[in-house]
Structures are given as structure tokens and as C-alpha cells.
Design a protein around this motif. Structure first.
Motif, PDB file in Angstrom:
ATOM      1  N   LEU A  86     -30.239 -26.516 -16.540  1.00 22.51           N
ATOM      2  CA  LEU A  86     -30.923 -26.090 -15.315  1.00 22.51           C
ATOM      3  C   LEU A  86     -32.307 -26.717 -15.190  1.00 22.51           C
ATOM      4  N   HIS A  87     -33.054 -26.720 -16.271  1.00 24.30           N
ATOM      5  CA  HIS A  87     -34.406 -27.272 -16.198  1.00 24.30           C
ATOM      6  C   HIS A  87     -34.403 -28.793 -16.033  1.00 24.30           C
ATOM      7  N   GLN A  88     -33.415 -29.471 -16.609  1.00 24.82           N
ATOM      8  CA  GLN A  88     -33.290 -30.915 -16.364  1.00 24.82           C
ATOM      9  C   GLN A  88     -32.997 -31.169 -14.888  1.00 24.82           C
ATOM     10  N   ALA A  89     -32.078 -30.384 -14.332  1.00 22.09           N
ATOM     11  CA  ALA A  89     -31.729 -30.540 -12.918  1.00 22.09           C
ATOM     12  C   ALA A  89     -32.931 -30.231 -12.028  1.00 22.09           C
ATOM     13  N   ALA A  90     -33.669 -29.187 -12.369  1.00 19.27           N
ATOM     14  CA  ALA A  90     -34.842 -28.811 -11.570  1.00 19.27           C
ATOM     15  C   ALA A  90     -35.898 -29.910 -11.607  1.00 19.27           C
ATOM     16  N   LEU A  91     -36.121 -30.486 -12.769  1.00 15.56           N
ATOM     17  CA  LEU A  91     -37.100 -31.562 -12.882  1.00 15.56           C
ATOM     18  C   LEU A  91     -36.660 -32.783 -12.067  1.00 15.56           C
ATOM     19  N   ALA A  92     -35.380 -33.117 -12.155  1.00 15.21           N
ATOM     20  CA  ALA A  92     -34.875 -34.251 -11.369  1.00 15.21           C
ATOM     21  C   ALA A  92     -35.018 -33.983  -9.875  1.00 15.21           C
ATOM     22  N   PHE A  93     -34.681 -32.772  -9.449  1.00 15.79           N
ATOM     23  CA  PHE A  93     -34.813 -32.407  -8.038  1.00 15.79           C
ATOM     24  C   PHE A  93     -36.257 -32.555  -7.574  1.00 15.79           C
ATOM     25  N   GLU A  94     -37.174 -32.049  -8.388  1.00 19.22           N
ATOM     26  CA  GLU A  94     -38.592 -32.111  -8.021  1.00 19.22           C
ATOM     27  C   GLU A  94     -39.096 -33.558  -7.963  1.00 19.22           C
ATOM     28  N   ARG A  95     -38.659 -34.364  -8.908  1.00 15.51           N
ATOM     29  CA  ARG A  95     -39.103 -35.770  -8.900  1.00 15.51           C
ATOM     30  C   ARG A  95     -38.532 -36.540  -7.715  1.00 15.51           C
ATOM     31  N   TRP A  96     -37.306 -36.233  -7.325  1.00 13.08           N
ATOM     32  CA  TRP A  96     -36.684 -36.937  -6.207  1.00 13.08           C
ATOM     33  C   TRP A  96     -37.213 -36.458  -4.862  1.00 13.08           C
ATOM     34  N   THR A  97     -37.467 -35.153  -4.747  1.00 15.52           N
ATOM     35  CA  THR A  97     -37.818 -34.600  -3.433  1.00 15.52           C
ATOM     36  C   THR A  97     -39.287 -34.252  -3.284  1.00 15.52           C
ATOM     37  N   GLY A  98     -39.995 -34.085  -4.400  1.00 12.95           N
ATOM     38  CA  GLY A  98     -41.384 -33.647  -4.339  1.00 12.95           C
ATOM     39  C   GLY A  98     -41.518 -32.155  -4.082  1.00 12.95           C
ATOM     40  N   GLN A  99     -40.408 -31.451  -4.087  1.00 15.85           N
ATOM     41  CA  GLN A  99     -40.422 -30.000  -3.842  1.00 15.85           C
ATOM     42  C   GLN A  99     -40.017 -29.257  -5.106  1.00 15.85           C
ATOM     43  N   VAL A 100     -40.642 -28.102  -5.314  1.00 16.46           N
ATOM     44  CA  VAL A 100     -40.276 -27.262  -6.455  1.00 16.46           C
ATOM     45  C   VAL A 100     -38.950 -26.575  -6.116  1.00 16.46           C
ATOM     46  N   PRO A 101     -37.940 -26.756  -6.946  1.00 19.08           N
ATOM     47  CA  PRO A 101     -36.632 -26.184  -6.631  1.00 19.08           C
ATOM     48  C   PRO A 101     -36.590 -24.682  -6.895  1.00 19.08           C
TER      49      PRO A 101
END
Length: 119
Positions: A86-101
Motif C-alpha cells: 500500500l505504501h509503495q502504491a501511495a508513494l508512486a501515486f503521489e509522485r505521478w500525480t502530485g496529490q496525496v492519495p
């Protein structure tokens, strides 16, 4: 080096990866399974597990892995790899979108998906 890479270097300097044939006679404080062993019900050669130990099985299916169950039965603190996933996915999401998931939404979705696959 960034703070993260310095931290990784510090951890690497303190961790010794050993084969169980070369395992020290004293019990380790931390056991991490980063292999697929356990997916098909096979077992790992383990040191003696007990209270005061932390056991992390990076597998996240089944919800409670055999290693996790064995460790808890021996009194160790144990967890599976779902939190890491989950935390890997959240970090990737944040890096790609600039938004905190929304980690709580992601967690609920992951648990539901894993439950559905287990049914």
C-alpha cells in the motif's frame, strides 16, 4: 546523497544477510521473508521464533501467511506485506500525480480485492 539514500546505506551497513546453514546460534531480533516461499503452502527453514522478535512476511496473500501465523503462535510480533504494498502504491501515486492519495480508501480496496480473490 539524499537523506533516504544515506539511511539506506546506514541500514545496509548494519544488516547481514545469512543463509540458515550459517545462522548464528543466538536468535535474531528481526526475520524478513522477501521470497515467494509460502505462497504454495511450502515452508521456510526458520530460526527459533519467540517473544521479542519481529517477523515480516512480505507476502500479502493469504491475509495471514503461514509464517505470520507461526510467528504469532510463538509470541513474536508479525505482519504481512500488505502495508508495504500500500505504501509503495501511495508513494508512486503521489509522485505521478502530485496529490496525496487516500490511503484509507486504497487499503479498503486492497483488502476487498484480496478477499474476493480468496473466495
Amino acid at each position: 546523497a539524499t537523506d533516504l539514500s544515506r539511511l539506506a546505506g546506514d541500514v545496509a551497513d548494519r544488516v547481514e544477510v545469512i543463509g540458515f546453514a550459517d545462522a548464528p546460534s543466538e536468535a535474531p531480533d528481526l526475520v524478513v521473508n522477501a521470497t515467494p516461499v509460502g505462497v504454495a503452502g511450502d515452508t521456510l527453514p526458520l530460526p527459533t521464533l519467540g517473544p521479542g522478535m519481529v517477523v515480516v512476511d512480505l507476502l500479502y496473500r493469504p491475509a495471514v501467511t503461514p509464517l505470520e501465523a507461526t510467528a504469532r503462535a510463538a509470541g513474536a510480533v508479525a505482519t504481512n506485506g500488505l502495508g508495504l504494498l500500500l505504501h509503495q502504491a501511495a508513494l508512486a501515486f503521489e509522485r505521478w500525480t502530485g496529490q496525496v492519495p487516500p490511503l484509507d480508501v486504497m487499503s479498503a480496496a486492497a483488502v476487498a480485492a484480496l478477499a474476493e480473490r480468496s473466495a
